[in-house]
Design a protein around this motif. Structure first.
Motif, PDB file in Angstrom:
ATOM      1  N   SER A   1       0.836  -1.192   0.000  1.00 46.94           N
ATOM      2  CA  SER A   1       0.000   0.000   0.000  1.00 46.94           C
ATOM      3  C   SER A   1       0.877   1.251   0.000  1.00 46.94           C
ATOM      4  O   SER A   1       1.829   1.381   0.786  1.00 46.94           O
ATOM      5  CB  SER A   1      -0.917  -0.005   1.226  1.00 46.94           C
ATOM      6  OG  SER A   1      -1.722   1.149   1.249  1.00 46.94           O
ATOM      7  N   ILE A   2       0.546   2.209  -0.886  1.00 44.05           N
ATOM      8  CA  ILE A   2       1.305   3.456  -0.960  1.00 44.05           C
ATOM      9  C   ILE A   2       0.906   4.397   0.165  1.00 44.05           C
ATOM     10  O   ILE A   2       1.706   5.194   0.653  1.00 44.05           O
ATOM     11  CB  ILE A   2       1.096   4.128  -2.329  1.00 44.05           C
ATOM     12  CG1 ILE A   2       1.522   3.155  -3.440  1.00 44.05           C
ATOM     13  CG2 ILE A   2       1.858   5.426  -2.440  1.00 44.05           C
ATOM     14  CD1 ILE A   2       2.957   2.723  -3.368  1.00 44.05           C
TER      15      ILE A   2
ATOM     16  N   VAL B 285      -1.464  15.086  -2.646  1.00 47.45           N
ATOM     17  CA  VAL B 285      -0.900  14.503  -1.427  1.00 47.45           C
ATOM     18  C   VAL B 285       0.617  14.482  -1.548  1.00 47.45           C
ATOM     19  O   VAL B 285       1.172  13.822  -2.443  1.00 47.45           O
ATOM     20  CB  VAL B 285      -1.441  13.079  -1.207  1.00 47.45           C
ATOM     21  CG1 VAL B 285      -0.833  12.479   0.048  1.00 47.45           C
ATOM     22  CG2 VAL B 285      -2.955  13.094  -1.110  1.00 47.45           C
ATOM     23  N   PRO B 286       1.323  15.154  -0.691  1.00 45.03           N
ATOM     24  CA  PRO B 286       2.797  15.099  -0.723  1.00 45.03           C
ATOM     25  C   PRO B 286       3.313  13.806  -0.096  1.00 45.03           C
ATOM     26  O   PRO B 286       2.637  13.158   0.701  1.00 45.03           O
ATOM     27  CB  PRO B 286       3.221  16.309   0.105  1.00 45.03           C
ATOM     28  CG  PRO B 286       2.093  16.524   1.055  1.00 45.03           C
ATOM     29  CD  PRO B 286       0.844  16.101   0.342  1.00 45.03           C
TER      30      PRO B 286
ATOM     31  N   ASP C 149      -0.605   3.578  -8.706  1.00 43.36           N
ATOM     32  CA  ASP C 149      -0.087   4.135  -9.966  1.00 43.36           C
ATOM     33  C   ASP C 149       1.130   3.377 -10.461  1.00 43.36           C
ATOM     34  O   ASP C 149       1.232   3.038 -11.647  1.00 43.36           O
ATOM     35  CB  ASP C 149       0.279   5.620  -9.772  1.00 43.36           C
ATOM     36  CG  ASP C 149      -0.952   6.462  -9.461  1.00 43.36           C
ATOM     37  OD1 ASP C 149      -2.055   6.037  -9.841  1.00 43.36           O
ATOM     38  OD2 ASP C 149      -0.799   7.525  -8.827  1.00 43.36           O
ATOM     39  N   ASN C 150       2.095   3.118  -9.580  1.00 38.68           N
ATOM     40  CA  ASN C 150       3.321   2.448 -10.008  1.00 38.68           C
ATOM     41  C   ASN C 150       3.043   1.039 -10.502  1.00 38.68           C
ATOM     42  O   ASN C 150       3.705   0.539 -11.416  1.00 38.68           O
ATOM     43  CB  ASN C 150       4.342   2.426  -8.877  1.00 38.68           C
ATOM     44  CG  ASN C 150       3.805   1.717  -7.636  1.00 38.68           C
ATOM     45  OD1 ASN C 150       2.604   1.479  -7.523  1.00 38.68           O
ATOM     46  ND2 ASN C 150       4.687   1.379  -6.709  1.00 38.68           N
ATOM     47  N   GLU C 151       2.053   0.395  -9.924  1.00 41.33           N
ATOM     48  CA  GLU C 151       1.714  -0.961 -10.371  1.00 41.33           C
ATOM     49  C   GLU C 151       1.057  -0.933 -11.728  1.00 41.33           C
ATOM     50  O   GLU C 151       1.244  -1.831 -12.554  1.00 41.33           O
ATOM     51  CB  GLU C 151       0.814  -1.639  -9.337  1.00 41.33           C
ATOM     52  CG  GLU C 151       1.516  -1.852  -8.000  1.00 41.33           C
ATOM     53  CD  GLU C 151       0.584  -2.438  -6.955  1.00 41.33           C
ATOM     54  OE1 GLU C 151      -0.611  -2.598  -7.256  1.00 41.33           O
ATOM     55  OE2 GLU C 151       1.056  -2.725  -5.837  1.00 41.33           O
ATOM     56  N   ASP C 152       0.275   0.099 -12.019  1.00 40.18           N
ATOM     57  CA  ASP C 152      -0.315   0.241 -13.357  1.00 40.18           C
ATOM     58  C   ASP C 152       0.769   0.436 -14.399  1.00 40.18           C
ATOM     59  O   ASP C 152       0.737  -0.153 -15.483  1.00 40.18           O
ATOM     60  CB  ASP C 152      -1.273   1.440 -13.393  1.00 40.18           C
ATOM     61  CG  ASP C 152      -2.590   1.119 -12.698  1.00 40.18           C
ATOM     62  OD1 ASP C 152      -2.932  -0.067 -12.624  1.00 40.18           O
ATOM     63  OD2 ASP C 152      -3.252   2.064 -12.220  1.00 40.18           O
TER      64      ASP C 152
ATOM     65  N   CYS D 124       2.162   8.846   3.124  1.00 37.48           N
ATOM     66  CA  CYS D 124       2.204   8.553   1.687  1.00 37.48           C
ATOM     67  C   CYS D 124       3.652   8.260   1.292  1.00 37.48           C
ATOM     68  O   CYS D 124       4.551   9.075   1.561  1.00 37.48           O
ATOM     69  CB  CYS D 124       1.656   9.742   0.892  1.00 37.48           C
ATOM     70  SG  CYS D 124       1.573   9.441  -0.881  1.00 37.48           S
ATOM     71  N   LEU D 125       3.893   7.140   0.678  1.00 40.76           N
ATOM     72  CA  LEU D 125       5.251   6.706   0.339  1.00 40.76           C
ATOM     73  C   LEU D 125       5.707   7.181  -1.033  1.00 40.76           C
ATOM     74  O   LEU D 125       6.911   7.330  -1.278  1.00 40.76           O
ATOM     75  CB  LEU D 125       5.340   5.179   0.405  1.00 40.76           C
ATOM     76  CG  LEU D 125       4.998   4.551   1.753  1.00 40.76           C
ATOM     77  CD1 LEU D 125       5.100   3.036   1.661  1.00 40.76           C
ATOM     78  CD2 LEU D 125       5.904   5.093   2.844  1.00 40.76           C
ATOM     79  N   GLU D 126       4.772   7.424  -1.955  1.00 43.29           N
ATOM     80  CA  GLU D 126       5.123   7.836  -3.309  1.00 43.29           C
ATOM     81  C   GLU D 126       4.145   8.901  -3.780  1.00 43.29           C
ATOM     82  O   GLU D 126       3.014   8.990  -3.269  1.00 43.29           O
ATOM     83  CB  GLU D 126       5.087   6.632  -4.276  1.00 43.29           C
ATOM     84  CG  GLU D 126       6.124   5.560  -3.965  1.00 43.29           C
ATOM     85  CD  GLU D 126       6.054   4.414  -4.954  1.00 43.29           C
ATOM     86  OE1 GLU D 126       5.290   4.539  -5.949  1.00 43.29           O
ATOM     87  OE2 GLU D 126       6.758   3.414  -4.744  1.00 43.29           O
TER      88      GLU D 126
END
Length: 269
Positions: free
Chosen positions: A2-3, A65-66, A154-157, A30-32
């Motif tokens: 989970s991001i 979201v930062p 998003d990164n997984e997409d 938020c990680l990314e």
């Protein structure tokens, strides 16, 4: 993975009147970077028997979201009492605080809410018609029920578009073994077919030989008749020969008698 991770929720304005707004201080990480906003939503469960009485009290979009730890205040209006069954208006119910990304829910927090009258007299002798002005709520903030869901971020997409799905690798040895097994199976099938052909040929030969055997049996039945015929002819020939021999002997005796003197002739002389 989970991001966005929910770190904590502080329930404010609790206990409060039934008609007071809900307030929550929410902290998450938020990680990314995210391309879209986060949607937070508060739902009031109006009845334990039907979903028709559920009310969405409020929803809010948080973004951009930062990356890092974020905190914000979420306020929501109280539920409409006229949309709640009277028998369940003063009772224990549930509120659900959820968060979604790109219309995909990834976390949900549930709290029990106890609605009761604000006086001992009304609690002991509740009126026929609910008096909402005297109803207070108490959110059991110490016992939340948190449910998390796995979603595509998003990164997984992007990774799914860049890289094709992995295919299962097959070792050469496995391929060789598979080929050998296939060859053995084909050989066994061919052997079975040859055995079937030989069996069919044997059956055909047997069917051809059976009439011959019948002919032989017919011949063996006819042989004694021929022998009997031969034996009868020989007996007839023997009888004829005997008769001829007897006739010849009689003729010889007559001749001898004619040339010799009888005893009577000798006396007369």
């Amino acid at each position: 993975m989970s991001i966005v991770s929910l770190l904590g929720i502080e329930v404010l304005n609790n206990p409060a009147k039934f008609s007071d707004p809900y307030e929550f201080e929410i902290t998450f990480e938020c990680l990314e970077p995210l391309k879209e906003d986060l949607e937070w939503k508060l739902t009031y469960v109006g009845s334990s028997r039907s979903l028709d009485h559920d009310q969405e009290l409020d929803s809010i979009l948080v973004g951009p979201v930062p990356v890092g730890i974020n905190k914000f205040l979420f306020q929501a209006d109280p539920p409409s009492p006229e949309l709640i069954p009277a028998s369940e208006l003063v009772s224990v119910t549930v509120i659900l605080l959820s968060c979604s990304y790109a219309d995909r829910e990834f976390v949900r927090v549930g709290y029990y809410v106890n609605n009761e009258y604000d006086s001992e007299e009304l609690r002991e002798n509740p009126p026929a018609k609910v008096q909402v002005d005297h109803v207070v709520r108490n959110i059991l903030a110490e016992k939340p029920r948190v449910t998390r869901f796995n979603i595509v971020w998003d990164n997984e997409d992007d990774n799914a578009n860049e890289y094709p799905p992995e295919q299962q690798e097959v070792d050469e040895e496995d391929e060789d073994e598979d080929e050998e097994e296939e060859e053995e199976e084909e050989g066994e099938e061919e052997g079975e077919e040859e055995d079937d052909d030989e069996q069919e040929e044997e059956n055909e030969n047997e069917t051809e030989e059976r009439p011959k055997k019948k002919q032989k049996t017919k011949q063996s039945k006819d042989d004694p008749e021929e022998e009997e015929d031969i034996g009868e002819n020989e007996e007839e020939d023997l009888e004829e020969d005997l008769e001829e021999d007897i006739e010849d002997e009689e003729e010889d005796l007559e001749k001898d008698n004619d040339g010799a003197e009888t005893p009577r002739d000798a006396v007369q002389s």
